[in-house]
Design a protein around this motif. Sequence first.
Motif, PDB file in Angstrom:
ATOM      1  N   ARG A  92       0.815  -1.209   0.000  1.00 32.00           N
ATOM      2  CA  ARG A  92       0.000   0.000   0.000  1.00 32.00           C
ATOM      3  C   ARG A  92       0.854   1.267   0.000  1.00 32.00           C
ATOM      4  O   ARG A  92       0.346   2.372   0.162  1.00 32.00           O
ATOM      5  CB  ARG A  92      -0.959   0.000   1.189  1.00 32.00           C
ATOM      6  N   GLY A  93       2.158   1.100  -0.146  1.00 35.59           N
ATOM      7  CA  GLY A  93       3.038   2.249  -0.304  1.00 35.59           C
ATOM      8  C   GLY A  93       3.621   2.805   0.976  1.00 35.59           C
ATOM      9  O   GLY A  93       4.121   3.930   0.984  1.00 35.59           O
ATOM     10  N   ALA A  94       3.570   2.056   2.075  1.00 34.12           N
ATOM     11  CA  ALA A  94       4.103   2.560   3.345  1.00 34.12           C
ATOM     12  C   ALA A  94       5.606   2.801   3.258  1.00 34.12           C
ATOM     13  O   ALA A  94       6.333   2.064   2.591  1.00 34.12           O
ATOM     14  CB  ALA A  94       3.807   1.569   4.470  1.00 34.12           C
ATOM     15  N   ILE A  95       6.077   3.844   3.944  1.00 31.09           N
ATOM     16  CA  ILE A  95       7.510   4.106   4.026  1.00 31.09           C
ATOM     17  C   ILE A  95       8.177   3.117   4.970  1.00 31.09           C
ATOM     18  O   ILE A  95       9.284   2.643   4.724  1.00 31.09           O
ATOM     19  CB  ILE A  95       7.774   5.546   4.519  1.00 31.09           C
ATOM     20  N   ASP A  96       7.480   2.796   6.080  1.00 33.93           N
ATOM     21  CA  ASP A  96       8.087   1.914   7.068  1.00 33.93           C
ATOM     22  C   ASP A  96       6.998   1.193   7.850  1.00 33.93           C
ATOM     23  O   ASP A  96       5.828   1.568   7.825  1.00 33.93           O
ATOM     24  CB  ASP A  96       8.981   2.712   8.028  1.00 33.93           C
ATOM     25  N   TYR A  97       7.426   0.153   8.541  1.00 30.46           N
ATOM     26  CA  TYR A  97       6.527  -0.698   9.331  1.00 30.46           C
ATOM     27  C   TYR A  97       7.260  -1.012  10.621  1.00 30.46           C
ATOM     28  O   TYR A  97       8.238  -1.768  10.620  1.00 30.46           O
ATOM     29  CB  TYR A  97       6.218  -1.977   8.548  1.00 30.46           C
ATOM     30  N   VAL A  98       6.839  -0.388  11.715  1.00 35.83           N
ATOM     31  CA  VAL A  98       7.556  -0.463  12.980  1.00 35.83           C
ATOM     32  C   VAL A  98       6.707  -1.217  13.993  1.00 35.83           C
ATOM     33  O   VAL A  98       5.535  -0.912  14.192  1.00 35.83           O
ATOM     34  CB  VAL A  98       7.875   0.950  13.514  1.00 35.83           C
ATOM     35  N   LEU A  99       7.321  -2.189  14.658  1.00 41.01           N
ATOM     36  CA  LEU A  99       6.611  -2.956  15.672  1.00 41.01           C
ATOM     37  C   LEU A  99       6.665  -2.242  17.024  1.00 41.01           C
ATOM     38  O   LEU A  99       7.690  -1.677  17.406  1.00 41.01           O
ATOM     39  CB  LEU A  99       7.216  -4.352  15.806  1.00 41.01           C
ATOM     40  N   LYS A 100       5.514  -2.257  17.724  1.00 39.45           N
ATOM     41  CA  LYS A 100       5.459  -1.685  19.061  1.00 39.45           C
ATOM     42  C   LYS A 100       6.218  -2.570  20.041  1.00 39.45           C
ATOM     43  O   LYS A 100       6.243  -3.794  19.865  1.00 39.45           O
ATOM     44  CB  LYS A 100       4.008  -1.569  19.525  1.00 39.45           C
ATOM     45  N   PRO A 101       6.802  -1.973  21.071  1.00 37.72           N
ATOM     46  CA  PRO A 101       6.903  -0.533  21.299  1.00 37.72           C
ATOM     47  C   PRO A 101       7.931   0.090  20.367  1.00 37.72           C
ATOM     48  O   PRO A 101       8.999  -0.496  20.151  1.00 37.72           O
ATOM     49  CB  PRO A 101       7.334  -0.430  22.757  1.00 37.72           C
ATOM     50  N   ALA A 102       7.623   1.243  19.820  1.00 37.32           N
ATOM     51  CA  ALA A 102       8.525   1.906  18.873  1.00 37.32           C
ATOM     52  C   ALA A 102       9.669   2.551  19.647  1.00 37.32           C
ATOM     53  O   ALA A 102       9.536   3.645  20.187  1.00 37.32           O
ATOM     54  CB  ALA A 102       7.759   2.962  18.071  1.00 37.32           C
ATOM     55  N   GLU A 103      10.785   1.845  19.709  1.00 36.35           N
ATOM     56  CA  GLU A 103      11.931   2.339  20.455  1.00 36.35           C
ATOM     57  C   GLU A 103      12.593   3.511  19.713  1.00 36.35           C
ATOM     58  O   GLU A 103      12.570   3.573  18.482  1.00 36.35           O
ATOM     59  CB  GLU A 103      12.954   1.223  20.663  1.00 36.35           C
ATOM     60  N   PRO A 104      13.198   4.450  20.468  1.00 35.20           N
ATOM     61  CA  PRO A 104      13.823   5.616  19.836  1.00 35.20           C
ATOM     62  C   PRO A 104      14.831   5.269  18.753  1.00 35.20           C
ATOM     63  O   PRO A 104      14.858   5.912  17.699  1.00 35.20           O
ATOM     64  CB  PRO A 104      14.478   6.341  21.023  1.00 35.20           C
ATOM     65  N   GLU A 105      15.679   4.257  18.993  1.00 37.19           N
ATOM     66  CA  GLU A 105      16.693   3.901  17.990  1.00 37.19           C
ATOM     67  C   GLU A 105      16.036   3.438  16.694  1.00 37.19           C
ATOM     68  O   GLU A 105      16.514   3.746  15.598  1.00 37.19           O
ATOM     69  CB  GLU A 105      17.620   2.817  18.538  1.00 37.19           C
ATOM     70  N   GLU A 112      14.908   8.898   9.221  1.00 38.42           N
ATOM     71  CA  GLU A 112      15.834   9.069   8.108  1.00 38.42           C
ATOM     72  C   GLU A 112      15.173   8.692   6.780  1.00 38.42           C
ATOM     73  O   GLU A 112      15.382   9.357   5.761  1.00 38.42           O
ATOM     74  CB  GLU A 112      17.095   8.224   8.334  1.00 38.42           C
ATOM     75  N   ARG A 113      14.374   7.615   6.790  1.00 37.35           N
ATOM     76  CA  ARG A 113      13.669   7.219   5.573  1.00 37.35           C
ATOM     77  C   ARG A 113      12.667   8.286   5.152  1.00 37.35           C
ATOM     78  O   ARG A 113      12.531   8.613   3.970  1.00 37.35           O
ATOM     79  CB  ARG A 113      12.953   5.883   5.789  1.00 37.35           C
ATOM     80  N   ILE A 114      11.946   8.830   6.136  1.00 42.91           N
ATOM     81  CA  ILE A 114      10.955   9.871   5.822  1.00 42.91           C
ATOM     82  C   ILE A 114      11.647  11.099   5.252  1.00 42.91           C
ATOM     83  O   ILE A 114      11.201  11.674   4.254  1.00 42.91           O
ATOM     84  CB  ILE A 114      10.153  10.247   7.077  1.00 42.91           C
ATOM     85  N   LYS A 115      12.739  11.516   5.885  1.00 43.73           N
ATOM     86  CA  LYS A 115      13.452  12.700   5.415  1.00 43.73           C
ATOM     87  C   LYS A 115      13.943  12.513   3.983  1.00 43.73           C
ATOM     88  O   LYS A 115      13.873  13.440   3.167  1.00 43.73           O
ATOM     89  CB  LYS A 115      14.627  13.017   6.340  1.00 43.73           C
ATOM     90  N   SER A 116      14.423  11.309   3.677  1.00 44.90           N
ATOM     91  CA  SER A 116      14.883  11.040   2.310  1.00 44.90           C
ATOM     92  C   SER A 116      13.730  11.144   1.328  1.00 44.90           C
ATOM     93  O   SER A 116      13.875  11.690   0.236  1.00 44.90           O
ATOM     94  CB  SER A 116      15.508   9.642   2.236  1.00 44.90           C
ATOM     95  N   ARG A 117      12.574  10.612   1.729  1.00 42.44           N
ATOM     96  CA  ARG A 117      11.410  10.671   0.846  1.00 42.44           C
ATOM     97  C   ARG A 117      10.914  12.108   0.666  1.00 42.44           C
ATOM     98  O   ARG A 117      10.560  12.516  -0.444  1.00 42.44           O
ATOM     99  CB  ARG A 117      10.296   9.804   1.433  1.00 42.44           C
ATOM    100  N   LEU A 118      10.906  12.891   1.763  1.00 41.65           N
ATOM    101  CA  LEU A 118      10.451  14.272   1.673  1.00 41.65           C
ATOM    102  C   LEU A 118      11.402  15.131   0.849  1.00 41.65           C
ATOM    103  O   LEU A 118      10.980  16.099   0.213  1.00 41.65           O
ATOM    104  CB  LEU A 118      10.311  14.876   3.078  1.00 41.65           C
ATOM    105  N   ALA A 119      12.692  14.762   0.873  1.00 47.68           N
ATOM    106  CA  ALA A 119      13.682  15.541   0.134  1.00 47.68           C
ATOM    107  C   ALA A 119      13.736  15.168  -1.338  1.00 47.68           C
ATOM    108  O   ALA A 119      14.363  15.873  -2.132  1.00 47.68           O
ATOM    109  CB  ALA A 119      15.070  15.347   0.753  1.00 47.68           C
TER     110      ALA A 119
END
Length: 250
Positions: A92-105, A112-119
Amino acid sequence: MPTAIIADDERLMRDQLRMRLSQVWPELEILGEAKNGEEAIELTQQHQPDIVFLDIRMPGKTGLEAAQGIGPQAHIVFITAYDQYAVEAFERGAIDYVLKPAEPERLKMTVERIKSRLAAPPPDMGSLLVQLAKQMGVAAKPNYLKWIQASIGQDLRLIPVEEVLFFISDEKYTRVQTARVEALIRKPVKELHEELDPALFWQIHRSTLVNVNAIDGVTRDLRGRHLVMVKGLGEKLEVSRSFVHLFKQM
């Protein structure tokens, strides 16, 4: 300033994600929070955020249904406790798929992936013509493989193919090498070669595929063999005689 919406039916999960996003991406502005998929769609239409963070299982419309309703209006990131929807999410075009709990690291990688896509630059006219051709029923470009499902230790990960530096096979497994991790899959190079974009991955040996963007140069050893130097790694990949022609202009 980048903007986002958070959608999760659990208030504590929304609060936790908001807090951790503020830690890893202080510039991100959260425009609103939704308790279900329907609210996520409505808030997206109202605020026009850059990103929507979606849980999968929510009352009413699920996160997957909400992503379909949001479409190209915003970039989608799924934050969920369930790993079985990953393939459908990326379809469905998601940038990422993160499992809970979403740890800071882990969220730092997402940011970083979002920033690359936005840029990334907007689609050029050629891309728009491809879309128009699809609408008119003209043959579309092949649907090349976008993600690699691979084992890293005890974990199963989805790796974007553009992050793969090279694939190299032995008799049983194929090694998937990125700048950060090394993983193993059972799919042989022969099958990968048929499923990957040939403009992105070159076959340089019957057991090796290399990302053209990862090629730092080509050298020759004392035996006269051509070796591909991989960016960021000390490793060199042998080029068989059948594929030396690929580098004649380099």
